[in-house]
Design an enzyme around this catalytic site. Structure first.
Site, PDB file in Angstrom:
ATOM      1  CG  ASN A  18      -0.436  -0.199   2.530  1.00  0.00           C
ATOM      2  OD1 ASN A  18       0.549  -0.909   2.721  1.00  0.00           O
ATOM      3  ND2 ASN A  18      -1.067   0.397   3.522  1.00  0.00           N
ATOM      4  CB  ILE A  19       1.674   3.638  -2.339  1.00  0.00           C
ATOM      5  CG1 ILE A  19       2.541   2.418  -2.699  1.00  0.00           C
ATOM      6  CG2 ILE A  19       2.441   4.946  -2.501  1.00  0.00           C
ATOM      7  CD1 ILE A  19       2.835   2.287  -4.173  1.00  0.00           C
ATOM      8  CD  GLU A  20      -1.132   5.252   4.717  1.00  0.00           C
ATOM      9  OE1 GLU A  20      -1.827   4.415   5.314  1.00  0.00           O
ATOM     10  OE2 GLU A  20      -0.485   6.135   5.319  1.00  0.00           O
ATOM     11  CB  CYS A  61      -5.198  -1.193  -1.784  1.00  0.00           C
ATOM     12  SG  CYS A  61      -6.472  -0.185  -1.004  1.00  0.00           S
ATOM     13  CD  GLU A  90      -5.447  -5.731  -1.004  1.00  0.00           C
ATOM     14  OE1 GLU A  90      -6.088  -6.146  -0.035  1.00  0.00           O
ATOM     15  OE2 GLU A  90      -4.973  -4.564  -1.044  1.00  0.00           O
ATOM     16  CB  CYS A 137     -10.771  -2.000   0.568  1.00  0.00           C
ATOM     17  SG  CYS A 137     -10.092  -1.480  -1.031  1.00  0.00           S
ATOM     18  CB  CYS A 189      -8.791  -4.341  -3.369  1.00  0.00           C
ATOM     19  SG  CYS A 189      -7.544  -3.042  -3.193  1.00  0.00           S
TER      20      CYS A 189
END
Length: 129
Positions: free
Chosen positions: A40-42, A51, A53, A84, A87
């Site tokens: 995940n990359i915020e 996300c 996935e 989520c 995803c």
């Protein structure tokens, strides 16, 4: 399957999560046998966050992959986590009814789900015919 979980765990360590501090890693094996990982990359603008996935799936798709054989998902959690909603919809797009969704804590603690179990009644391309 354990190899996929191990790769997902390695990608979890690469997560960029300065806001939630909740790392997620994913690894996808496509029907070709090729494996792609993601984390995940915020982003401070939360809608721009991606996300693990989707990062993994999109990495494979950009290389020409089209059908997920199995996907493993791990997170910084005592509980198994499921993808989520967004995803799940992306997984639906690239999976078959036989694709395996592996929700794991580690290489020894995991469960396997089908797409129907995690996304019953999914919106698919069949609705567009």
């Amino acid at each position: 399957m354990k190899d996929l979980i191990k790769i997902a765990m390695e990608y979890k360590e690469k997560a960029y999560v300065p806001y939630s501090n909740f790392r997620v890693g994913a690894a996808v094996r496509f029907d070709s046998g090729n494996i792609y990982g993601g984390c995940n990359i915020e982003n401070v603008s939360f809608g721009a966050t991606n996300c693990a996935e989707r990062t993994a799936i999109f990495s494979g798709v950009k290389e020409g992959e089209k059908v997920i054989s199995e996907i493993a998902i791990v997170a910084d959690s005592e509980e198994l986590i499921a993808p989520c909603g967004i995803c799940r919809q992306v997984i639906v797009e690239f999976c078959s009814k036989d694709s395996k969704i592996i929700l794991a804590k580690n290489e020894e603690e995991y469960i396997i789900k089908t797409i129907e179990e995690i996304m019953p009644g999914a919106f698919t391309k069949d609705f567009l015919k």
